[in-house]
Design a protein around this motif. Structure first.
Motif, PDB file in Angstrom:
ATOM      1  N   LEU A 134       0.838  -1.198   0.000  1.00 43.33           N
ATOM      2  CA  LEU A 134       0.000   0.000   0.000  1.00 43.33           C
ATOM      3  C   LEU A 134       0.871   1.246   0.000  1.00 43.33           C
ATOM      4  CD1 LEU A 134      -2.630  -1.030   2.718  1.00 43.33           C
ATOM      5  CD2 LEU A 134      -2.952  -1.067   0.234  1.00 43.33           C
ATOM      6  N   PHE A 138      -3.322   5.333   1.395  1.00 42.51           N
ATOM      7  CA  PHE A 138      -3.997   4.561   2.441  1.00 42.51           C
ATOM      8  C   PHE A 138      -4.592   5.477   3.513  1.00 42.51           C
ATOM      9  CE2 PHE A 138      -3.764   2.933   6.781  1.00 42.51           C
ATOM     10  CZ  PHE A 138      -4.674   1.880   6.701  1.00 42.51           C
ATOM     11  N   GLN A 139      -5.838   5.173   3.888  1.00 42.67           N
ATOM     12  CA  GLN A 139      -6.514   5.825   5.012  1.00 42.67           C
ATOM     13  C   GLN A 139      -7.401   4.798   5.702  1.00 42.67           C
ATOM     14  OE1 GLN A 139      -8.646   9.236   3.562  1.00 42.67           O
ATOM     15  NE2 GLN A 139      -6.795  10.460   3.254  1.00 42.67           N
ATOM     16  N   LEU A 142      -6.779  -1.405   7.601  1.00 40.10           N
ATOM     17  CA  LEU A 142      -6.373  -2.448   6.668  1.00 40.10           C
ATOM     18  C   LEU A 142      -7.501  -3.461   6.480  1.00 40.10           C
ATOM     19  CD1 LEU A 142      -2.759  -3.164   7.974  1.00 40.10           C
ATOM     20  CD2 LEU A 142      -3.364  -2.048   5.813  1.00 40.10           C
ATOM     21  N   SER A 167       3.133  -0.042   4.625  1.00 40.12           N
ATOM     22  CA  SER A 167       1.717  -0.329   4.379  1.00 40.12           C
ATOM     23  C   SER A 167       0.931  -0.243   5.675  1.00 40.12           C
ATOM     24  CB  SER A 167       1.554  -1.725   3.763  1.00 40.12           C
ATOM     25  OG  SER A 167       2.170  -1.777   2.497  1.00 40.12           O
ATOM     26  N   GLY A 168      -0.155   0.552   5.643  1.00 39.66           N
ATOM     27  CA  GLY A 168      -0.987   0.723   6.830  1.00 39.66           C
ATOM     28  C   GLY A 168      -0.704   1.983   7.609  1.00 39.66           C
ATOM     29  N   ASN A 170      -0.771   6.115   7.627  1.00 37.53           N
ATOM     30  CA  ASN A 170      -1.388   7.259   6.955  1.00 37.53           C
ATOM     31  C   ASN A 170      -0.319   8.318   6.685  1.00 37.53           C
ATOM     32  OD1 ASN A 170      -2.771   9.869   6.633  1.00 37.53           O
ATOM     33  ND2 ASN A 170      -4.633   8.734   7.118  1.00 37.53           N
ATOM     34  N   ASP A 177      -2.473   1.721  11.382  1.00 38.50           N
ATOM     35  CA  ASP A 177      -3.307   0.570  11.727  1.00 38.50           C
ATOM     36  C   ASP A 177      -2.529  -0.328  12.691  1.00 38.50           C
ATOM     37  OD1 ASP A 177      -5.814  -1.173  10.540  1.00 38.50           O
ATOM     38  OD2 ASP A 177      -4.102  -2.451  11.069  1.00 38.50           O
TER      39      ASP A 177
END
Length: 516
Positions: A134, A138-139, A142, A167-168, A170, A177
């Motif tokens: 990601l 990403f917002q 997940l 990834s994950g 913001n 996340d």
């Protein structure tokens, strides 16, 4: 260099494509090629440190981040490492440039493409995992299967590289996340992202490198609401070619005033770091009765200063120190000095000079306990508090402790008309005019006693040289200090002590500029 939000970065990408005439596919190939080179450099550093890094597992999602991952896979296919590519979505769900890069994958990789990621997959002897699941868009939270993939990566025990952003995480807010990838190093494209500067962002990114993919500088300069950062590019601009006929006297003479009966080693660490950073001459002034348990470098001049037999600086020290100050280009005051009130005349003497003066450690604690001594400051001052020292200073000088680290540093800089280096993860440097920058180098190997003394010496050398402003010198030293530790310890942090790091200062400087 400016940190931007994820939204701003996407705007910069689109503007570069639209107005700069650079096709998106070419921009992605450049980003992927630079990332591949960075991955191989990191892999080489791991191998040099006897960390197995043979095979590379690359994870790809479906957006532009996946496209970068596919380019990395294509580039690494021509190296000596074996590539395993795991895609979170089938080819039918890819589109645009990401699909183009997938179709361009070399034949030798295609038989090893998998569309799942199991615990057994991660038990294979990979040296490195590359996270391209990601990107900056990403917002929220997940979703499966990405969540499970991230969780497995975090539990694998393998070194992890994230492309652009973990990834994950913001890119705008730094919110992560619970299962966001925790990377060992992140190679971010174009500009650092503001979300990476938060505590959570720093924890998830690990070490951070910015890859220049060719975004025109003028596009970045026109953006508002950005955050200034210190990167390799900034330091390269400051460390210019030295004249071939340079000599020790033109490099400056640094005076380090520190040490006491309890902490004599701190001043010697600062002195050695200053020499290795390029100071032409370094004198360490130590109380005459303070024991010295180690052998300082032979190039370091050590002066034993009268101390009334106390092992601490006293009023009796001032005459000798006054003569040393007259021969000095800059001063570092405080490493290991102790907080005895007998040392206050020395604090007053040094702050009353017109030299650049860096105040650290116990010098800061004395200042926090006796704010009245700030009234007589004539020196051009740099303060280098760690969070505990900053808390004491904030209490003394009525600075709101609930402010962000950057705003606290700015407030103290304005209050004392000094450059402030607020140390910690993502060290902040602020000047009295309101400018402030977040440092992007460093790693947990610095979390050990004495590394702050090394920074004092490195910054002191920059001040003694005199070619940079106090603000630039502080930013430059802070970056090189972090860079030094990253070079020494490419992975992990245990096993290092402050004494180990000075040998890497020259390497850190030469990695930024061959002329330094």
């Amino acid at each position: 260099m400016k940190a931007v939000s994820g939204t701003q970065m996407r705007f910069l990408d689109q503007r570069t494509i639209r107005e700069g005439g650079i096709p998106g596919e070419r921009l992605m190939r450049v980003a992927g090629a630079l990332a591949a080179g960075a991955v191989m450099e990191y892999r080489a550093a791991l191998l040099k440190s006897d960390i197995p890094a043979g095979n590379v597992l690359i994870l790809a999602g479906k957006g532009n981040n996946a496209g970068d991952a596919f380019v990395v896979a294509s580039m690494l296919a021509n190296t000596d490492c074996q590539i395993f590519l795991h895609c979170a979505v089938p080819e039918s769900e890819l589109s645009g440039d990401a699909l183009t890069m997938f179709k361009a994958l070399p034949d030798k990789i295609k038989p090893r493409i998998s569309y799942s990621l199991t615990e057994d997959d991660l038990h294979l002897p990979y040296g490195l995992i590359v996270d391209g699941l990601l990107g900056t868009g990403f917002q929220g939270e997940l979703h499966e299967p990405i969540r499970s993939w991230c969780r497995r990566v975090n539990g694998s025990g393998h070194p992890v590289v994230s492309l652009d952003i973990p990834s994950g995480l913001n890119a705008d807010t730094g919110e992560a996340d619970p299962d966001a990838v925790v990377a060992d190093i992140t190679f971010t494209m174009g500009q650092p992202k503001t979300g990476m500067l938060t505590p959570a962002g720093a924890r998830h990114c690990g070490r951070l490198r910015v890859l220049d993919i060719g975004i025109p500088r003028k596009y970045v300069d026109e953006l508002k609401d950005t955050v200034e950062c210190t990167t390799e590019a900034d330091v390269k601009a400051w460390l210019r070619r030295e004249p071939f006929d340079i000599h020790k006297n033109t490099r400056g003479h640094l005076l380090v005033i520190g040490g006491c009966s309890q902490y004599s080693g701190a001043a010697l660490l600062a002195g050695e770091a200053a020499l290795r950073t390029g100071a032409g001459l370094v004198t360490c002034a130590l109380p005459a009765s303070a024991p010295v348990y180690s052998s300082p470098p032979k190039a370091l001049m050590v002066r034993r200063v009268p101390d009334s037999g106390s092992g601490f600086f006293t009023r009796e020290s001032c005459e000798t120190l006054h003569s040393l100050l007259a021969k000095s280009s800059a001063v570092v005051l405080g490493p290991g000095m102790g907080t005895e009130e007998s040392s206050l005349p020395v604090l007053s003497l040094v702050l009353g000079t017109e030299l650049p003066v860096l105040v650290d450690a116990d010098g800061l604690n004395l200042l926090a306990a006796h704010p009245e001594w700030t009234d007589g400051i004539r020196a051009r001052v740099v303060l280098t508090p760690h969070p505990g020292e900053m808390k004491r200073l904030a209490g003394t000088f009525s600075i709101d402790g609930t402010l962000s680290r950057m705003e606290q540093a700015r407030a103290l800089a304005r209050k004392l008309n000094a450059v402030v280096v607020l140390k910690g993860n993502r060290t902040v440097v602020a000047d009295p005019g309101g400018d402030a920058a977040v440092n992007l180098s460093g790693c947990p190997a610095l979390a050990t006693a004495g590394t702050g003394d090394l920074l004092s010496g490195m910054a002191g050398a920059m001040l003694a040289d005199g070619s940079l402003s106090l603000y630039e010198a502080a930013r430059c030293a802070v970056f090189l200090h972090g860079w030094m530790a990253e070079i020494a310890s490419p992975a992990g942090s245990r096993g290092w002590i402050a004494d180990d790091f000075p040998a890497y200062i020259g390497t850190a400087i030469r990695k930024v500029t061959v002329n330094g």
